[in-house]
Every structure is written in structure tokens, then in C-alpha cells.
Scaffold this motif. Structure first.
Motif, PDB file in Angstrom:
ATOM      1  N   THR A 119       0.804  -1.224   0.000  1.00  0.00           N
ATOM      2  CA  THR A 119       0.000   0.000   0.000  1.00  0.00           C
ATOM      3  C   THR A 119       0.839   1.277   0.000  1.00  0.00           C
ATOM      4  OG1 THR A 119      -0.271  -0.319   2.401  1.00  0.00           O
ATOM      5  CG2 THR A 119      -2.087  -1.016   0.988  1.00  0.00           C
ATOM      6  N   VAL A 120       2.135   1.168   0.252  1.00  0.00           N
ATOM      7  CA  VAL A 120       3.013   2.320   0.028  1.00  0.00           C
ATOM      8  C   VAL A 120       2.926   2.745  -1.436  1.00  0.00           C
ATOM      9  CG1 VAL A 120       5.425   3.109   0.032  1.00  0.00           C
ATOM     10  CG2 VAL A 120       4.566   1.724   1.924  1.00  0.00           C
ATOM     11  N   GLY A 121       2.638   1.780  -2.314  1.00  0.00           N
ATOM     12  CA  GLY A 121       2.542   2.062  -3.744  1.00  0.00           C
ATOM     13  C   GLY A 121       1.411   2.999  -4.116  1.00  0.00           C
ATOM     14  N   TYR A 122       0.445   3.231  -3.212  1.00  0.00           N
ATOM     15  CA  TYR A 122      -0.602   4.205  -3.514  1.00  0.00           C
ATOM     16  C   TYR A 122      -0.025   5.613  -3.715  1.00  0.00           C
ATOM     17  CZ  TYR A 122      -4.664   1.205  -2.724  1.00  0.00           C
ATOM     18  OH  TYR A 122      -5.631   0.229  -2.835  1.00  0.00           O
ATOM     19  N   GLY A 123       1.211   5.841  -3.279  1.00  0.00           N
ATOM     20  CA  GLY A 123       1.862   7.118  -3.543  1.00  0.00           C
ATOM     21  C   GLY A 123       1.989   7.415  -5.026  1.00  0.00           C
ATOM     22  N   ALA A 124       1.901   6.374  -5.870  1.00  0.00           N
ATOM     23  CA  ALA A 124       1.938   6.595  -7.318  1.00  0.00           C
ATOM     24  C   ALA A 124       0.824   7.528  -7.763  1.00  0.00           C
ATOM     25  CB  ALA A 124       1.826   5.255  -8.053  1.00  0.00           C
ATOM     26  N   GLY A 125      -0.317   7.474  -7.071  1.00  0.00           N
ATOM     27  CA  GLY A 125      -1.437   8.316  -7.456  1.00  0.00           C
ATOM     28  C   GLY A 125      -1.093   9.794  -7.406  1.00  0.00           C
ATOM     29  N   LEU A 126      -0.364  10.198  -6.384  1.00  0.00           N
ATOM     30  CA  LEU A 126       0.036  11.605  -6.280  1.00  0.00           C
ATOM     31  C   LEU A 126       0.969  11.994  -7.424  1.00  0.00           C
ATOM     32  CD1 LEU A 126       0.701  12.085  -2.464  1.00  0.00           C
ATOM     33  CD2 LEU A 126      -1.123  13.123  -3.811  1.00  0.00           C
ATOM     34  N   LEU A 127       1.929  11.130  -7.734  1.00  0.00           N
ATOM     35  CA  LEU A 127       2.881  11.445  -8.803  1.00  0.00           C
ATOM     36  C   LEU A 127       2.174  11.532 -10.148  1.00  0.00           C
ATOM     37  CD1 LEU A 127       5.862   9.145  -7.756  1.00  0.00           C
ATOM     38  CD2 LEU A 127       5.346  11.482  -7.026  1.00  0.00           C
ATOM     39  N   LEU A 128       1.202  10.644 -10.377  1.00  0.00           N
ATOM     40  CA  LEU A 128       0.473  10.675 -11.631  1.00  0.00           C
ATOM     41  C   LEU A 128      -0.456  11.880 -11.711  1.00  0.00           C
ATOM     42  CD1 LEU A 128      -0.268   6.859 -11.868  1.00  0.00           C
ATOM     43  CD2 LEU A 128       1.171   8.171 -13.444  1.00  0.00           C
ATOM     44  N   GLN A 129      -1.032  12.283 -10.583  1.00  0.00           N
ATOM     45  CA  GLN A 129      -1.846  13.498 -10.589  1.00  0.00           C
ATOM     46  C   GLN A 129      -1.005  14.724 -10.916  1.00  0.00           C
ATOM     47  OE1 GLN A 129      -4.745  14.020  -7.258  1.00  0.00           O
ATOM     48  NE2 GLN A 129      -4.158  11.928  -6.774  1.00  0.00           N
ATOM     49  N   GLU A 130       0.201  14.774 -10.378  1.00  0.00           N
ATOM     50  CA  GLU A 130       1.093  15.892 -10.697  1.00  0.00           C
ATOM     51  C   GLU A 130       1.345  15.932 -12.196  1.00  0.00           C
ATOM     52  OE1 GLU A 130       5.175  17.736  -8.905  1.00  0.00           O
ATOM     53  OE2 GLU A 130       5.250  15.622  -9.473  1.00  0.00           O
ATOM     54  N   ARG A 131       1.523  14.765 -12.790  1.00  0.00           N
ATOM     55  CA  ARG A 131       1.770  14.725 -14.233  1.00  0.00           C
ATOM     56  C   ARG A 131       0.513  15.130 -15.007  1.00  0.00           C
ATOM     57  NH1 ARG A 131       5.077  10.121 -17.522  1.00  0.00           N
ATOM     58  NH2 ARG A 131       5.377  11.370 -19.383  1.00  0.00           N
ATOM     59  N   LEU A 132      -0.654  14.708 -14.526  1.00  0.00           N
ATOM     60  CA  LEU A 132      -1.901  15.094 -15.179  1.00  0.00           C
ATOM     61  C   LEU A 132      -2.069  16.609 -15.186  1.00  0.00           C
ATOM     62  CD1 LEU A 132      -4.632  14.319 -16.452  1.00  0.00           C
ATOM     63  CD2 LEU A 132      -5.547  14.154 -14.116  1.00  0.00           C
ATOM     64  N   VAL A 133      -1.781  17.239 -14.055  1.00  0.00           N
ATOM     65  CA  VAL A 133      -1.871  18.699 -13.974  1.00  0.00           C
ATOM     66  C   VAL A 133      -0.910  19.349 -14.972  1.00  0.00           C
ATOM     67  CG1 VAL A 133      -1.365  20.680 -12.476  1.00  0.00           C
ATOM     68  CG2 VAL A 133      -2.724  18.761 -11.603  1.00  0.00           C
ATOM     69  N   ALA A 134       0.296  18.797 -15.083  1.00  0.00           N
ATOM     70  CA  ALA A 134       1.281  19.363 -16.011  1.00  0.00           C
ATOM     71  C   ALA A 134       0.845  19.220 -17.470  1.00  0.00           C
ATOM     72  CB  ALA A 134       2.635  18.691 -15.806  1.00  0.00           C
ATOM     73  N   LEU A 135       0.032  18.201 -17.760  1.00  0.00           N
ATOM     74  CA  LEU A 135      -0.391  17.934 -19.136  1.00  0.00           C
ATOM     75  C   LEU A 135      -1.716  18.599 -19.494  1.00  0.00           C
ATOM     76  CD1 LEU A 135       0.451  14.110 -19.294  1.00  0.00           C
ATOM     77  CD2 LEU A 135       1.586  15.925 -20.601  1.00  0.00           C
ATOM     78  N   THR A 136      -2.289  19.371 -18.565  1.00  0.00           N
ATOM     79  CA  THR A 136      -3.638  19.893 -18.754  1.00  0.00           C
ATOM     80  C   THR A 136      -3.639  21.414 -18.794  1.00  0.00           C
ATOM     81  OG1 THR A 136      -4.566  17.973 -17.601  1.00  0.00           O
ATOM     82  CG2 THR A 136      -5.973  19.925 -17.776  1.00  0.00           C
ATOM     83  N   PRO A 137      -4.328  22.022 -19.763  1.00  0.00           N
ATOM     84  CA  PRO A 137      -4.444  23.484 -19.771  1.00  0.00           C
ATOM     85  C   PRO A 137      -5.125  23.973 -18.494  1.00  0.00           C
ATOM     86  CG  PRO A 137      -5.229  22.547 -21.844  1.00  0.00           C
ATOM     87  CD  PRO A 137      -5.025  21.400 -20.901  1.00  0.00           C
ATOM     88  N   PRO A 138      -4.724  25.138 -17.959  1.00  0.00           N
ATOM     89  CA  PRO A 138      -5.270  25.609 -16.677  1.00  0.00           C
ATOM     90  C   PRO A 138      -6.785  25.714 -16.654  1.00  0.00           C
ATOM     91  CG  PRO A 138      -3.371  26.927 -17.325  1.00  0.00           C
ATOM     92  CD  PRO A 138      -3.672  26.035 -18.479  1.00  0.00           C
ATOM     93  N   GLU A 139      -7.394  26.106 -17.781  1.00  0.00           N
ATOM     94  CA  GLU A 139      -8.849  26.299 -17.775  1.00  0.00           C
ATOM     95  C   GLU A 139      -9.624  24.985 -17.699  1.00  0.00           C
ATOM     96  OE1 GLU A 139      -7.721  26.028 -22.182  1.00  0.00           O
ATOM     97  OE2 GLU A 139      -6.858  26.817 -20.329  1.00  0.00           O
ATOM     98  N   LEU A 140      -8.912  23.844 -17.801  1.00  0.00           N
ATOM     99  CA  LEU A 140      -9.555  22.535 -17.676  1.00  0.00           C
ATOM    100  C   LEU A 140      -9.105  21.776 -16.439  1.00  0.00           C
ATOM    101  CD1 LEU A 140      -9.552  21.048 -21.316  1.00  0.00           C
ATOM    102  CD2 LEU A 140     -11.492  21.917 -20.009  1.00  0.00           C
ATOM    103  N   SER A 141      -8.333  22.417 -15.562  1.00  0.00           N
ATOM    104  CA  SER A 141      -7.737  21.672 -14.447  1.00  0.00           C
ATOM    105  C   SER A 141      -8.792  21.084 -13.522  1.00  0.00           C
ATOM    106  CB  SER A 141      -6.772  22.566 -13.660  1.00  0.00           C
ATOM    107  OG  SER A 141      -7.442  23.685 -13.122  1.00  0.00           O
ATOM    108  N   GLY A 142      -9.863  21.835 -13.245  1.00  0.00           N
ATOM    109  CA  GLY A 142     -10.896  21.312 -12.360  1.00  0.00           C
ATOM    110  C   GLY A 142     -11.575  20.085 -12.950  1.00  0.00           C
ATOM    111  N   GLN A 143     -11.980  20.173 -14.220  1.00  0.00           N
ATOM    112  CA  GLN A 143     -12.642  19.038 -14.847  1.00  0.00           C
ATOM    113  C   GLN A 143     -11.691  17.861 -14.993  1.00  0.00           C
ATOM    114  OE1 GLN A 143     -15.411  19.893 -17.843  1.00  0.00           O
ATOM    115  NE2 GLN A 143     -15.551  17.811 -18.632  1.00  0.00           N
ATOM    116  N   ALA A 144     -10.423  18.127 -15.300  1.00  0.00           N
ATOM    117  CA  ALA A 144      -9.454  17.039 -15.443  1.00  0.00           C
ATOM    118  C   ALA A 144      -9.313  16.259 -14.141  1.00  0.00           C
ATOM    119  CB  ALA A 144      -8.095  17.600 -15.862  1.00  0.00           C
TER     120      ALA A 144
END
Length: 406
Positions: A319-344
């Protein structure tokens, strides 16, 4: 990517203590924790209430987890509101709506059949509310502060859920389910007041009115990017399958399932601190895939039906591996235009809940045909296989940060 230049001072956040010096983050943190407490207490109270009246485990489960399933409906209909409403108004309004709906559920003599339409409405609204909350977190802290801020919210949610189930059980015993539901409604009102008083007024991130058509257009735009698709699938599928593994703790060890859930919660907290606070930036993109693999690999050992001490150790490590979710969310934010961040981010949350339900159903069906231990190992193997298939699209540098037109 746009980083809200008016908030450049937040770029120095490196510790949890520094986060809480920001008044607006503190208000958002309190809002999130209060909402989690209210939902935990209400879910437990509704489960007990429905089971007492119907003696149906299925209806009791739907009463507890129905709002999570309703997030799927919200993701397809109202999710555009996460970016097209001013955040403070959206979060305040959501708190008031949840308070009203939970209060209705506490009405004496309300038929069980009337509870579920209310749950559907609250779950649909919650999908947009989750997107608004995490989109605002991105606004408050900027892209480089999002990871630490989300880690703090995750830690609070885990601790509040643990305490919420304990306190909720005591409230149900002392006040009956209706009294616990009224307590939950009061907590939702407190969250609305916190949002109104603690958050500053900000304009909506995107133009236009919320609509079903707007939700579909933005979802299609988010899904059109191959790098974002890889991140979404990595956030949803390996995680969902492992939640299916966890759903088999009770049939595996009915006498010790609580211990397995507890050590799992501890491992998850360790993973959140590791990913959100301790990993240097240069390692974060590289470790998302290894942490996804860690989330599944230890469960292969359940094929040998380990004794409780070893089973608990395997769960704690995995379950330490659930930390992957945070790293992937950070990447999702980096790949998303700001005006879509909430919906993303809202789409991430809704899809994750849906795939967790699918994972639990699939693992349960496999356990019916084999055994709990065998199903746990095979489901973990499926999670590992999905991670291996997605790994090429998750390599560092495999997706560029989009421009405004992406």
C-alpha cells in the motif's frame, strides 16, 4: 504552463508547515476534512438505517457507496461546472446542498425508496464539487505546490475516515441513525461556512455556463491527448484492481480483516508522505511506474495463503505504492491546460471510483469461482500486467506540457 503569477510566493512551499501559513490553503484543508467527516458519518448511518429496515446487504451497500457510483453520472453531465463556476460559490453551494440533502434523509419515517434519489442528486453534485475543490487547490498553490497540497489533503482524509467511522459508530449507537445524519448535516453546514469565510473570491477558470454539452466537449478534449490517456488509465486501472484485492480481506481472514485494513491505511499514509514530501523532483516522474508495480507485486504472495503476520507485512509494503497516485496526478496537472484543471481532476476522481467498483466486482466473482487467496493473487497479477502495458506511455518526457489550444 500557466502558473498563476499572482501567486508566485507559493513556489517556496517545501514542507507541510509552510502550506498552513497560507490562509486560503488552511481554509480549503478544513473544508475538505469537514466534508470527509460528514460523508463518512452519513455513509455509516445510512448503511445501518437501510439494513435495519430492509435486512438487505445489497441495499445497505448501495446506501453507503451509492454517491460514489453516482459520480459517474456527474462526470458525464455536470463536471464542466468545476471550471465554469467561481470556486468559492461552487464549494459554498455544494456544502449547503449536501447539508439539505442529508437533513432530508434524517426525516423520521422517510421511505427507504426515497433515500436513493437523494443520494443520486448528492453524488452527481459531488462529482463537480470534487473537481472544483482540486482545481482550486491548483489555483491556490500553483502547479509546483499541488503535489504537496494534495498529499496533505490525502493524509487528512485518511485520518478523518478512520476517526469518522469510529465516531460515526458511536453516534449511531447514541443518537440512532437519524441523529448521526443530522450531525453530518451540521458538518456540511460548517464546511459551507468555512468556504464562504476562508476562501477569496476568484473568477471561474473557463468561460461559458455549465452544461452537459460542455462537459462532453471538455471530456473529449481531455481524452484526445495520448499522454493524458496513459496517465488516466494508470490512475484508474492498477489502483482499481488492487481495491478489488482489498475487498477480499474479509473472506480471506474474517477474524483479522480489520488489522489488514489498518496496516493498509498506514502503508498508504507512508506512501503519501514519501511522494508528496520526501521525493526530490528529479525522481518523481521516474518512480510513478515502480510505485504502481509495488502496489500489486506483494499481493502475489497471497497465492501461498500466508499466515497473518506475513500477510500484514505484504499489505503494509504494497500500500506504500498508492503514492503513485500523487505522482500521476502531478503529471496530469502538467499535461492539462489551466482552464480545464478542475474538470481534469474531477474526471480522475470519478473514473477512479468507478474502476474501484469494477475491480471489487471482478475480484469477488473470481473468488467465488476459486478462493479468496487465489483471486487476490490473480487480480494483483492483472494489475501488474496493466502497469507493464502502460509503462511506455508513462516514461519521463513521453508527453509535452500542452499550450492553450491543446
Amino acid at each position: 504552463m500557466h502558473t498563476h503569477s499572482a501567486h508566485r510566493p507559493h513556489r517556496g512551499h517545501r514542507t507541510y508547515r509552510e502550506l498552513f501559513r497560507d490562509r486560503e490553503f488552511s481554509a480549503l484543508f478544513l473544508y475538505s476534512a469537514t466534508q470527509t467527516a460528514a460523508q463518512t458519518v452519513a455513509g455509516l448511518a445510512l448503511g445501518v438505517l437501510v439494513f435495519r429496515r430492509t435486512e438487505s446487504p445489497l441495499l445497505a451497500s448501495l446506501a453507503m457507496f451509492g454517491p460514489a457510483l453516482a459520480h459517474l453520472v456527474g462526470a458525464a453531465t455536470v463536471l464542466s461546472a468545476a471550471d465554469r463556476l467561481p470556486p468559492r460559490a461552487a464549494l459554498t453551494g455544494l456544502g449547503l446542498l449536501l447539508a439539505a440533502g442529508t437533513g432530508v434523509q434524517a426525516l423520521p419515517g422517510l421511505p427507504v425508496a426515497a433515500l436513493f434519489p437523494v443520494l443520486l442528486v448528492l453524488g452527481v453534485a459531488g462529482a463537480a464539487g470534487g473537481g472544483a475543490r482540486y482545481g482550486l487547490l491548483h489555483d491556490v498553490l500553483s502547479r509546483d505546490g499541488y503535489l504537496l497540497g494534495r498529499s496533505a489533503l490525502n493524509l487528512a482524509a485518511g485520518l478523518v475516515q478512520i476517526g469518522g467511522f469510529a465516531v460515526g459508530g458511536a453516534l449511531v449507537a447514541a443518537l440512532a441513525p437519524s441523529g448521526a445524519l443530522l450531525t453530518s448535516a451540521a458538518l456540511h453546514l460548517l464546511s459551507a461556512g468555512t468556504a464562504r469565510a476562508g476562501l477569496r473570491g476568484r473568477p471561474a477558470r473557463a468561460d461559458g455556463r455549465p452544461s452537459v454539452a460542455g462537459t462532453w466537449r471538455a471530456n473529449a478534449r481531455l481524452w484526445s491527448s495520448a499522454p493524458r490517456r496513459s496517465v488516466y488509465l494508470a490512475l484508474w486501472v492498477p489502483n482499481g484492481l488492487i481495491v478489488g484485492v482489498e475487498a477480499l480481506y474479509v473472506p480471506y481472514r474474517p477474524d483479522a480483516a480489520g488489522l489488514l485494513f489498518a496496516v493498509g491505511a498506514l502503508g498508504m499514509l507512508v506512501g503519501d508522505v514519501l511522494a508528496g514530501r520526501l521525493l526530490p523532483a528529479r525522481w518523481r516522474e521516474r518512480l510513478a511506474v515502480p510505485l504502481c508495480a509495488l502496489l500489486a507485486a506483494p499481493y502475489l504472495g497471497f497465492a501461498l495463503e500466508p499466515a497473518l503476520p506475513l500477510a500484514a507485512a505484504l499489505v503494509a509494503v504494497a500500500t506504500v505504492g498508492y503514492g503513485a497516485g500523487l505522482l500521476l496526478q502531478e503529471r496530469l496537472v502538467a499535461l492539462t491546460p489551466p482552464e480545464l484543471s478542475g474538470q481534469a481532476l474531477g474526471l480522475h476522481g470519478s473514473g477512479m471510483l468507478a474502476l474501484q467498483g469494477v475491480g471489487a466486482a471482478a475480484a469477488g466473482a473470481l473468488a467465488e469461482a476459486t478462493s479468496a487467496a487465489t483471486a487476490m493473487a490473480w487480480t494483483a497479477a492483472a494489475s501488474l500486467a496493466v502497469t507493464a502495458l502502460l509503462a511506455p506511455g508513462l516514461r519521463p518526457g513521453s508527453g509535452a506540457v500542452p499550450g492553450p489550444g491543446d
